[in-house]
Design a protein around this motif. Structure first.
Motif, PDB file in Angstrom:
ATOM      1  N   HIS A 278      73.405  37.441 113.148  1.00 36.24           N
ATOM      2  CA  HIS A 278      72.125  37.606 112.619  1.00 36.24           C
ATOM      3  C   HIS A 278      71.285  38.781 113.672  1.00 36.24           C
ATOM      4  N   ALA A 279      71.598  38.584 114.818  1.00 36.96           N
ATOM      5  CA  ALA A 279      71.208  39.200 116.015  1.00 36.96           C
ATOM      6  C   ALA A 279      71.868  40.486 116.099  1.00 36.96           C
ATOM      7  N   PHE A 280      73.382  39.890 116.595  1.00 33.01           N
ATOM      8  CA  PHE A 280      74.344  41.358 116.097  1.00 33.01           C
ATOM      9  C   PHE A 280      73.609  42.302 115.039  1.00 33.01           C
ATOM     10  N   GLU A 281      73.561  41.917 114.221  1.00 33.49           N
ATOM     11  CA  GLU A 281      72.834  42.541 112.770  1.00 33.49           C
ATOM     12  C   GLU A 281      71.735  43.809 113.037  1.00 33.49           C
ATOM     13  N   GLN A 282      71.019  42.896 113.391  1.00 32.81           N
ATOM     14  CA  GLN A 282      69.437  44.120 114.236  1.00 32.81           C
ATOM     15  C   GLN A 282      69.671  44.709 115.396  1.00 32.81           C
ATOM     16  N   ILE A 283      70.796  44.245 116.197  1.00 30.60           N
ATOM     17  CA  ILE A 283      70.760  46.099 116.427  1.00 30.60           C
ATOM     18  C   ILE A 283      71.734  46.746 115.887  1.00 30.60           C
ATOM     19  N   MET A 284      72.417  45.840 114.559  1.00 29.81           N
ATOM     20  CA  MET A 284      73.125  47.503 114.257  1.00 29.81           C
ATOM     21  C   MET A 284      71.621  48.021 113.222  1.00 29.81           C
ATOM     22  N   ALA A 285      71.076  47.236 113.156  1.00 31.78           N
ATOM     23  CA  ALA A 285      69.415  48.022 112.747  1.00 31.78           C
ATOM     24  C   ALA A 285      69.403  48.717 113.192  1.00 31.78           C
ATOM     25  N   SER A 286      69.301  48.438 114.446  1.00 30.70           N
ATOM     26  CA  SER A 286      68.050  49.249 115.591  1.00 30.70           C
ATOM     27  C   SER A 286      69.455  50.741 115.959  1.00 30.70           C
ATOM     28  N   MET A 287      69.995  50.824 115.106  1.00 35.00           N
ATOM     29  CA  MET A 287      71.174  52.133 115.441  1.00 35.00           C
ATOM     30  C   MET A 287      70.801  52.968 114.467  1.00 35.00           C
ATOM     31  N   GLY A 288      69.458  52.649 113.596  1.00 37.06           N
ATOM     32  CA  GLY A 288      69.007  53.913 112.966  1.00 37.06           C
ATOM     33  C   GLY A 288      69.140  53.282 110.920  1.00 37.06           C
ATOM     34  N   ILE A 289      68.145  53.764 110.211  1.00 39.03           N
ATOM     35  CA  ILE A 289      68.435  53.645 109.124  1.00 39.03           C
ATOM     36  C   ILE A 289      69.593  54.225 108.195  1.00 39.03           C
ATOM     37  N   ASP A 290      70.390  55.200 108.105  1.00 42.96           N
ATOM     38  CA  ASP A 290      71.364  56.195 107.897  1.00 42.96           C
ATOM     39  C   ASP A 290      72.544  55.333 108.136  1.00 42.96           C
ATOM     40  N   PHE A 291      72.653  54.686 109.757  1.00 42.24           N
ATOM     41  CA  PHE A 291      74.280  53.835 109.900  1.00 42.24           C
ATOM     42  C   PHE A 291      73.869  52.789 109.301  1.00 42.24           C
ATOM     43  N   TYR A 292      72.676  51.870 108.751  1.00 41.24           N
ATOM     44  CA  TYR A 292      73.023  50.074 108.568  1.00 41.24           C
ATOM     45  C   TYR A 292      73.121  50.712 106.855  1.00 41.24           C
ATOM     46  N   GLN A 293      72.652  51.732 106.523  1.00 39.39           N
ATOM     47  CA  GLN A 293      73.170  52.162 105.011  1.00 39.39           C
ATOM     48  C   GLN A 293      74.585  52.394 105.272  1.00 39.39           C
ATOM     49  N   ASP A 294      74.922  53.068 105.876  1.00 39.81           N
ATOM     50  CA  ASP A 294      76.309  53.585 105.734  1.00 39.81           C
ATOM     51  C   ASP A 294      77.115  52.113 105.451  1.00 39.81           C
ATOM     52  N   LEU A 295      76.937  50.802 106.464  1.00 43.31           N
ATOM     53  CA  LEU A 295      77.114  49.820 106.999  1.00 43.31           C
ATOM     54  C   LEU A 295      77.388  48.945 105.694  1.00 43.31           C
ATOM     55  N   ILE A 296      76.214  49.202 105.094  1.00 43.58           N
ATOM     56  CA  ILE A 296      76.312  48.202 103.753  1.00 43.58           C
ATOM     57  C   ILE A 296      76.091  48.957 102.245  1.00 43.58           C
ATOM     58  N   ASN A 297      77.252  50.072 102.590  1.00 41.58           N
ATOM     59  CA  ASN A 297      77.659  50.369 101.347  1.00 41.58           C
ATOM     60  C   ASN A 297      78.694  51.233 101.873  1.00 41.58           C
TER      61      ASN A 297
ATOM     62  N   ALA B 243      88.897  45.733 113.491  1.00 40.80           N
ATOM     63  CA  ALA B 243      88.555  44.187 113.238  1.00 40.80           C
ATOM     64  C   ALA B 243      87.825  44.277 112.063  1.00 40.80           C
ATOM     65  N   LEU B 244      86.486  44.822 112.390  1.00 40.49           N
ATOM     66  CA  LEU B 244      84.750  45.405 111.754  1.00 40.49           C
ATOM     67  C   LEU B 244      85.314  45.962 110.236  1.00 40.49           C
TER      68      LEU B 244
ATOM     69  N   LYS C 122      80.303  51.912 104.325  1.00 42.12           N
ATOM     70  CA  LYS C 122      81.833  53.815 104.634  1.00 42.12           C
ATOM     71  C   LYS C 122      81.389  53.128 106.056  1.00 42.12           C
ATOM     72  N   ILE C 123      81.116  52.313 106.535  1.00 39.18           N
ATOM     73  CA  ILE C 123      81.500  52.818 108.917  1.00 39.18           C
ATOM     74  C   ILE C 123      82.310  51.862 108.880  1.00 39.18           C
ATOM     75  N   THR C 124      84.054  53.010 108.004  1.00 37.40           N
ATOM     76  CA  THR C 124      85.144  52.475 108.130  1.00 37.40           C
ATOM     77  C   THR C 124      86.071  53.041 109.752  1.00 37.40           C
ATOM     78  N   SER C 125      85.616  53.551 110.721  1.00 41.48           N
ATOM     79  CA  SER C 125      86.336  53.973 111.884  1.00 41.48           C
ATOM     80  C   SER C 125      85.879  53.165 112.942  1.00 41.48           C
ATOM     81  N   ALA C 126      87.181  52.605 113.413  1.00 44.03           N
ATOM     82  CA  ALA C 126      86.680  51.688 114.637  1.00 44.03           C
ATOM     83  C   ALA C 126      86.227  52.800 115.807  1.00 44.03           C
ATOM     84  N   ASP C 127      86.272  54.083 115.889  1.00 43.91           N
ATOM     85  CA  ASP C 127      85.713  55.109 117.030  1.00 43.91           C
ATOM     86  C   ASP C 127      84.281  55.139 116.323  1.00 43.91           C
ATOM     87  N   ASP C 128      83.598  55.181 115.476  1.00 41.03           N
ATOM     88  CA  ASP C 128      82.179  54.632 115.168  1.00 41.03           C
ATOM     89  C   ASP C 128      81.327  54.811 116.623  1.00 41.03           C
TER      90      ASP C 128
END
Ligand code: BGC
Length: 452
Positions: A225-244, A433-434, A246-252
């Motif tokens: 849960h805490a990590f999810e909020q940190i991911m949201a703090s990376m910006g709405i574009d990133f979070y949207q890609d995550l839930i769609n 892994a993610l 689209k975050i498929t590169s380990a080097d993101d």
């Protein structure tokens, strides 16, 4: 409402059904905790024979605040339907990680309870795909719900353009809870904690002031849960890609940055976190054993039962970097096919969706009502500020950990990976892994979110 969030192209997915059936071998596996996990208990009353006029309800509201809230809702139901015997089955285990496995087993065995708690969005999708839910468009119409439920929530209660659930509330997930006297004592102004740097500087100050573990955290899902909020703090574009998916590169770079921030965050966390429930961790803010806890606003219910005063004893601020964002966790109930007491099941949905039901439940629960016509005077100061934030939100984002934003298997995997990360702190391993799991389950991303 400023925030826009839409759900596009809900597709029927065989992957989801298969995943659901596969997980029915037993309860959803709990991610391995690093110390020892709080033992889940199910206090199940003996199920009534079908001919008894009963209502069977499963939920996971077992903490002090949660129990007080569900009792208030049940009281409203009992007043309206005095002849129905209410059989509650509270299942311990926050966020529904334990209960979901139990429910799937029951539903697939044709033994669905008349009502069970679930989250809006993805969580109901496997049931819908498997044809196990009845549409409830008529109920939405008869109760006039479209006029009083915000669009963002309406979308999350639908599959293929039809309603399959009713919401009881809207919880916010990107909230930091703090102990006010500890912050005052250490000269920390919470309104300045809008960046991770400022937040960690405050943690350093607290440590220097004798607070050994300024941040309190609980079992695996609360870490996710805490990590999810940190991911949201990376910006709405990133979070949207995550839930769609689209975050498929380990080097993101943003994924790595989020993991680096979480690594630093863990440096201030209580080492016994895996042995604590979410409410144990919140209680340590109440007692002043810790200063900060990232948790959804069901935490307000614990402050409420502890008789703490908002603004005097405790306070909140948006997770650093998520100002103007409202992370959504919405509790819903639905109408499973073939329930033993269909009339009572529909009666329950009506109470859950009603102004009276929501205004009895939510002021205690910590959430805001899902209805726009709630009686605001019944809600405390935290919730009044949440209502204002919800209306003003620039972006809304559905929680993954709380079942809405991403396929269930991803939610479980995320919790698992983050649980491992809390001990090995290996950024590239977690990123690998993610992202490889996201690729592996690409077919399960059947909801396309548009958060802007
Ligand atoms: C639910 C809340 C509940 C919390 C802790 C969330 O997933 O939506 O209603 O209070 O989990 O169990």
């Amino acid at each position: 409402m400023g925030g826009k969030l839409k759900v596009f192209s809900v597709l029927v997915s065989l992957f989801a059904v298969t995943a659901m059936i596969a997980s029915c071998a037993g309860p959803t596996p709990s991610p391995t905790p690093t110390v020892s996990s709080p033992t889940p208990t199910v206090s199940s009353p003996t199920p009534p024979p079908p001919e008894v006029n009963a209502l069977t309800v499963y939920h996971w509201w077992t903490s002090g605040g949660e129990k007080a809230a569900i009792d208030a809702l049940i009281k409203v139901y009992a007043t309206k339907y005095p002849d129905a015997a209410i059989m509650q089955t509270p299942v311990t285990g926050g966020a529904g990680f334990t209960m979901m496995g139990i429910i799937k087993t029951l539903v697939l065995a044709g033994d669905a309870p008349d009502a069970f708690q679930m989250h809006a969005g993805y969580e109901g999708k496997p049931y819908f795909d498997a044809g196990l839910l009845d549409p409830i468009d008529n109920l939405w119409k008869e109760e006039g719900l479209e006029a009083v439920i915000p669009e963002v929530v309406r979308h999350m209660c639908q599959f293929d353009g039809h309603y399959y659930s009713v919401p009881v509330n809207i919880h916010r997930v990107n909230v930091v809870w703090y102990n006010k006297s500890l912050l005052d004592k250490n000269g920390i102004d919470p309104t300045t904690l809008t960046t991770w740097d400022a937040f960690f500087a405050a943690c350093d100050k607290l440590k220097a002031g004798g607070v050994q573990y300024p941040i309190q955290m609980g079992e695996a899902w609360t870490a996710a849960h805490a990590f999810e909020q940190i991911m949201a703090s990376m910006g709405i574009d990133f979070y949207q890609d995550l839930i769609n998916g689209k975050i498929t590169s380990a080097d993101d770079p943003k994924l790595s940055q989020a993991l680096e921030i979480f690594k630093k965050y863990l440096g201030y966390v209580n080492p016994d976190h895996a042995a604590l429930t979410w409410d144990d961790a919140t209680k340590r803010i109440i007692t002043g054993d810790g200063a900060f806890n990232i948790m959804g606003d069901w935490a307000n219910g614990e402050f409420y039962v502890a008789k703490m005063t908002y603004g005097e004893d405790y306070g909140t601020f948006a997770v650093p970097g998520t100002q103007g964002m409202y992370g959504l966790c919405i509790d819903v109930f639905q109408h499973p096919k073939g329930v033993k007491h269909p009339t009572n099941s529909l009666g329950w949905l009506k109470v859950v969706a009603s102004k009276e039901g929501q205004d009895a439940f939510n002021p205690i629960k910590g959430s805001i009502a899902a209805r726009t016509d709630a009686d605001i005077s019944k809600y405390g100061p935290y919730q009044q500020s949440a209502i204002a934030d919800f209306k003003a939100a620039k972006y809304m984002f559905p929680s993954v950990v709380h079942g809405s934003g991403a396929p269930e298997s991803f939610k479980v995997k995320l919790s698992d990976i983050i649980s491992g990360f809390t001990t090995d702190l290996d950024v590239s391993k977690a990123a690998q892994a993610l992202t490889s799991y996201t690729k592996e389950i690409s077919g399960e991303y059947t909801i396309q979110w548009s958060l802007k």
